[in-house]
Every structure is written in structure tokens, then in C-alpha cells.
Design an enzyme around this catalytic site. Structure first.
Site, PDB file in Angstrom:
ATOM      1  N   VAL A  63       0.807  -1.227   0.000  1.00 57.09           N
ATOM      2  CA  VAL A  63       0.000   0.000   0.000  1.00 57.09           C
ATOM      3  C   VAL A  63       0.844   1.283   0.000  1.00 57.09           C
ATOM      4  CG1 VAL A  63      -2.117  -0.946   1.008  1.00 57.09           C
ATOM      5  CG2 VAL A  63      -0.274  -0.122   2.524  1.00 57.09           C
ATOM      6  N   TYR A 154       3.269   6.130  15.641  1.00 56.13           N
ATOM      7  CA  TYR A 154       2.001   5.466  15.314  1.00 56.13           C
ATOM      8  C   TYR A 154       0.826   6.417  15.571  1.00 56.13           C
ATOM      9  CZ  TYR A 154      -1.751   1.967  15.365  1.00 56.13           C
ATOM     10  OH  TYR A 154      -2.899   1.254  15.100  1.00 56.13           O
TER      11      TYR A 154
HETATM   12  P1  NAD Z   1      -3.042  -7.376  11.234  1.00 55.72           P
HETATM   13  O1  NAD Z   1      -1.574  -7.246  11.433  1.00 55.72           O
HETATM   14  O2  NAD Z   1      -3.759  -8.568  11.754  1.00 55.72           O
HETATM   15  O3  NAD Z   1      -3.392  -7.231   9.688  1.00 55.72           O
HETATM   16  C1  NAD Z   1      -2.819  -6.223   8.904  1.00 55.72           C
HETATM   17  C2  NAD Z   1      -2.648  -6.724   7.481  1.00 55.72           C
HETATM   18  O4  NAD Z   1      -2.028  -5.670   6.735  1.00 55.72           O
HETATM   19  C3  NAD Z   1      -1.737  -7.951   7.377  1.00 55.72           C
HETATM   20  O5  NAD Z   1      -2.342  -8.950   6.585  1.00 55.72           O
HETATM   21  C4  NAD Z   1      -0.479  -7.405   6.711  1.00 55.72           C
HETATM   22  O6  NAD Z   1       0.175  -8.340   5.853  1.00 55.72           O
HETATM   23  C5  NAD Z   1      -1.034  -6.234   5.926  1.00 55.72           C
HETATM   24  N1  NAD Z   1       0.003  -5.253   5.598  1.00 55.72           N
HETATM   25  C6  NAD Z   1       1.007  -4.805   6.391  1.00 55.72           C
HETATM   26  N2  NAD Z   1       1.784  -3.953   5.713  1.00 55.72           N
HETATM   27  C7  NAD Z   1       1.256  -3.858   4.462  1.00 55.72           C
HETATM   28  C8  NAD Z   1       1.617  -3.143   3.285  1.00 55.72           C
HETATM   29  N3  NAD Z   1       2.702  -2.354   3.257  1.00 55.72           N
HETATM   30  N4  NAD Z   1       0.834  -3.267   2.183  1.00 55.72           N
HETATM   31  C9  NAD Z   1      -0.252  -4.075   2.204  1.00 55.72           C
HETATM   32  N5  NAD Z   1      -0.626  -4.787   3.276  1.00 55.72           N
HETATM   33  C10 NAD Z   1       0.118  -4.677   4.387  1.00 55.72           C
HETATM   34  O7  NAD Z   1      -3.644  -6.015  11.839  1.00 55.72           O
HETATM   35  P2  NAD Z   1      -5.101  -5.601  12.367  1.00 55.72           P
HETATM   36  O8  NAD Z   1      -5.053  -5.620  13.855  1.00 55.72           O
HETATM   37  O9  NAD Z   1      -6.164  -6.313  11.646  1.00 55.72           O
HETATM   38  O10 NAD Z   1      -5.069  -4.059  11.950  1.00 55.72           O
HETATM   39  C11 NAD Z   1      -5.776  -3.540  10.841  1.00 55.72           C
HETATM   40  C12 NAD Z   1      -5.796  -2.014  10.960  1.00 55.72           C
HETATM   41  O11 NAD Z   1      -6.425  -1.640  12.188  1.00 55.72           O
HETATM   42  C13 NAD Z   1      -4.419  -1.356  10.973  1.00 55.72           C
HETATM   43  O12 NAD Z   1      -4.463  -0.156  10.239  1.00 55.72           O
HETATM   44  C14 NAD Z   1      -4.192  -1.080  12.451  1.00 55.72           C
HETATM   45  O13 NAD Z   1      -3.297   0.000  12.654  1.00 55.72           O
HETATM   46  C15 NAD Z   1      -5.591  -0.754  12.910  1.00 55.72           C
HETATM   47  N6  NAD Z   1      -5.838  -0.916  14.346  1.00 55.72           N
HETATM   48  C16 NAD Z   1      -5.669  -2.110  14.984  1.00 55.72           C
HETATM   49  C17 NAD Z   1      -5.994  -2.229  16.348  1.00 55.72           C
HETATM   50  C18 NAD Z   1      -5.905  -3.540  17.108  1.00 55.72           C
HETATM   51  O14 NAD Z   1      -6.156  -3.567  18.313  1.00 55.72           O
HETATM   52  N7  NAD Z   1      -5.591  -4.659  16.485  1.00 55.72           N
HETATM   53  C19 NAD Z   1      -6.459  -1.112  17.038  1.00 55.72           C
HETATM   54  C20 NAD Z   1      -6.603   0.095  16.346  1.00 55.72           C
HETATM   55  C21 NAD Z   1      -6.307   0.177  15.010  1.00 55.72           C
END
Ligand code: NAD
Length: 249
Positions: A63, A154
Site C-alpha cells: 500500500v 504510530y
Molecule cells: P493485522 O496485522 O492482523 O493485519 C494487517 C494486514 O495488513 C496484514 O495482513 C499485513 O500483511 C497487511 N500489511 C502490512 N503492511 C502492508 C503493506 N505495506 N501493504 C499491504 N498490506 C500490508 O492487523 P489488524 O489488527 O487487523 O489491523 C488492521 C488495521 O487496524 C491497521 O491499520 C491497524 O493500525 C488498525 N488498528 C488495529 C488495532 C488492534 O487492536 N488490532 C487497534 C486500532 C487500530
């Protein structure tokens, strides 16, 4: 089926929330383009959606790469003819204190969490304009609403996602494009498992929430579905916390 006839792109759909968002949009009738830098993972998710009767394709996608965005958009339009929904979900966490953050770490989290959202909107919006409108959902965090401790880069990246969403909402409302941000709290996903599984961290999380539990990725997906659907037809430029009440305190 609330998404019949719609075409949606979901980034980071190989894991966690992106996986659940893609699955739910497909269940509701959308044709879904799942992208992820981890191609094996996202291909497996697309296959399982197909096996459940959904319409989905998987594309390898960094991305942070503008060339990759051009390819994803071209392939989506080639396959499905239009783009109605964009979910900018892919992101990385970085639990590093401000003074310990290297310039490389700063640039990495900004590129993957913020530049990605800019590039996605830049490449997708012209197709939404051509199609008469659309809905963009950018995944921020509670860290984009309040100052999170020990994660300066972050937090800055997620704050930027929130304001970029509002700027785009203001600029493209006239073309019937809605842009909103979703702010997950403590959600159980592979990204957060190291924290959620640590009893002390879990206790800290539960001291912050109103609802006495962590959230599930599927609960964030429901919020994304609402914003993607016509049920949210008059909702744009908002920040929607899905955080069990963390930001209510
Ligand atoms: P996750 O790590 O389970 O999934 C993230 C996915 O993004 C993975 O499949 C990874 O391969 C992919 N990814 C990473 N870098 C990438 C890149 N450069 N290009 C394309 N894909 C890429 O994470 P999640 O917990 O499902 O998080 C999803 C979103 O939610 C993120 O933006 C994260 O910051 C946000 N978020 C998560 C939480 C939490 O508690 N888990 C809380 C707030 C926000």
C-alpha cells in the site's frame, strides 16, 4: 444483502480486521478485491470467500507503493468495471517511544499507515467520480483520537488518517463521495495478540474500556459495513470509535 452490485477494495485483507471486513462485504453481496503485501494469506482468504459463494479476487499489494496502487485500481476496473467502496485498512503498529524512534521507523510507519491512504484515495476517487459516487472508510485507531503512550509515530500516523479523511470528505462531497474514519480500540487480531495475551496488558486494557472485554475484528467489520452501505448515505467526515467505550472516559 446490503452491498448488492457494489465493488469494494479492502487493503490488508489477509489478516485480522481486513479479513473480516472483506468477508462481511462479500456476504452482503459486494464483489470484493482483497489486497495484501502477504499474497499467500490474502489468496487463501479470497479462496475461502469464493467457496462460501462470494465474488472475490486477491492481488499482491504494497500500500506504500504508488505503482502498486495503479495496478490494483486497473485490475479492479478491468475485472469488475467500477469501484464503489474503498477500505484503507492495511497498517502496521509501532510501539516505540518518541525518543527511541529512528527516522527509518518514522518513515516506515508514515509510509504504510498514511501515505497509503493518500495514494489509495488519489487513485480510486477519479473512478468513484466517474461512477457517480462512493464510500471510503479509512481505518485509524483510538490512537488517532487521544495521545497514546509510548507510540508517538504510530499516534501521529493515525491522527493524520483522521484529518486526511475529513479533508477528502469536504473536497468530494459534491461528487457524492463519503469519507469516514473508523477508530478501533483494543481488538483481538494477530497484530494485537502479543498484548491481548499478556495478562498485565489485558488488565490495563480492561481498565480503559467501558465494556469489560476486548473487541473482535468482526465487530469492527460491522461498523465498516454500515459506513460502506447506503444506510450511511448522509454520514460523511465522521470519526467512528469502535472501542468499547475507551474514548468515552
Ligand atoms: P493485522 O496485522 O492482523 O493485519 C494487517 C494486514 O495488513 C496484514 O495482513 C499485513 O500483511 C497487511 N500489511 C502490512 N503492511 C502492508 C503493506 N505495506 N501493504 C499491504 N498490506 C500490508 O492487523 P489488524 O489488527 O487487523 O489491523 C488492521 C488495521 O487496524 C491497521 O491499520 C491497524 O493500525 C488498525 N488498528 C488495529 C488495532 C488492534 O487492536 N488490532 C487497534 C486500532 C487500530
Amino acid at each position: 444483502t446490503r452491498m448488492n452490485g457494489k465493488v469494494a477494495i479492502v487493503t490488508g485483507a489477509g489478516s485480522g480486521m481486513g479479513l473480516e471486513e472483506a468477508r462481511l462485504l462479500a456476504q452482503e453481496g459486494a464483489k470484493v478485491v482483497l489486497t495484501d503485501i502477504n499474497f499467500d494469506a490474502v489468496q487463501a482468504v479470497a479462496k475461502s470467500i469464493q467457496e462460501d459463494g462470494g465474488d472475490a479476487i486477491a492481488i499482491k499489494h504494497d500500500v506504500a507503493s504508488e505503482d502498486n496502487w495503479s495496478e490494483v485500481v486497473a485490475e479492479t476496473v478491468n475485472q469488475y468495471g467500477k469501484i464503489d467502496v474503498l477500505v484503507n485498512n492495511a497498517g502496521i503498529s509501532m510501539a516505540v517511544g518518541l525518543l527511541d524512534t529512528s527516522i527509518d521507523q518514522w518513515n516506515r510507519v508514515m509510509n504504510i499507515n498514511v501515505t497509503s491512504v493518500f495514494l489509495g484515495m488519489k487513485h480510486v476517487i477519479p473512478h468513484m467520480v466517474a461512477g457517480g459516487g462512493g464510500s471510503i472508510i479509512n481505518i485509524s485507531s483510538i490512537a488517532g483520537l487521544t495521545g497514546s503512550s509510548g507510540a508517538g509515530a504510530y499516534t501521529a500516523s493515525k491522527g493524520a488518517v483522521r484529518m486526511l479523511s475529513k479533508a477528502a470528505a469536504v473536497d468530494f462531497g459534491g461528487q457524492n463521495i463519503r469519507v469516514n474514519s473508523v477508530h478501533p480500540g483494543f481488538i483481538s487480531t494477530p497484530m494485537s495478540s502479543q498484548f491481548v495475551e499478556d495478562p498485565q496488558m489485558l488488565q490495563f486494557f480492561l481498565s480503559q474500556t467501558a465494556l469489560p472485554r476486548v473487541g473482535q475484528a468482526s465487530e469492527v467489520a460491522q461498523a465498516v459495513l454500515f459506513l460502506a452501505s447506503d444506510e450511511a448515505s448522509y454520514v460523511t467526515g465522521v470519526e467512528l470509535p469502535v472501542d468499547g467505550g475507551v474514548t468515552a472516559k
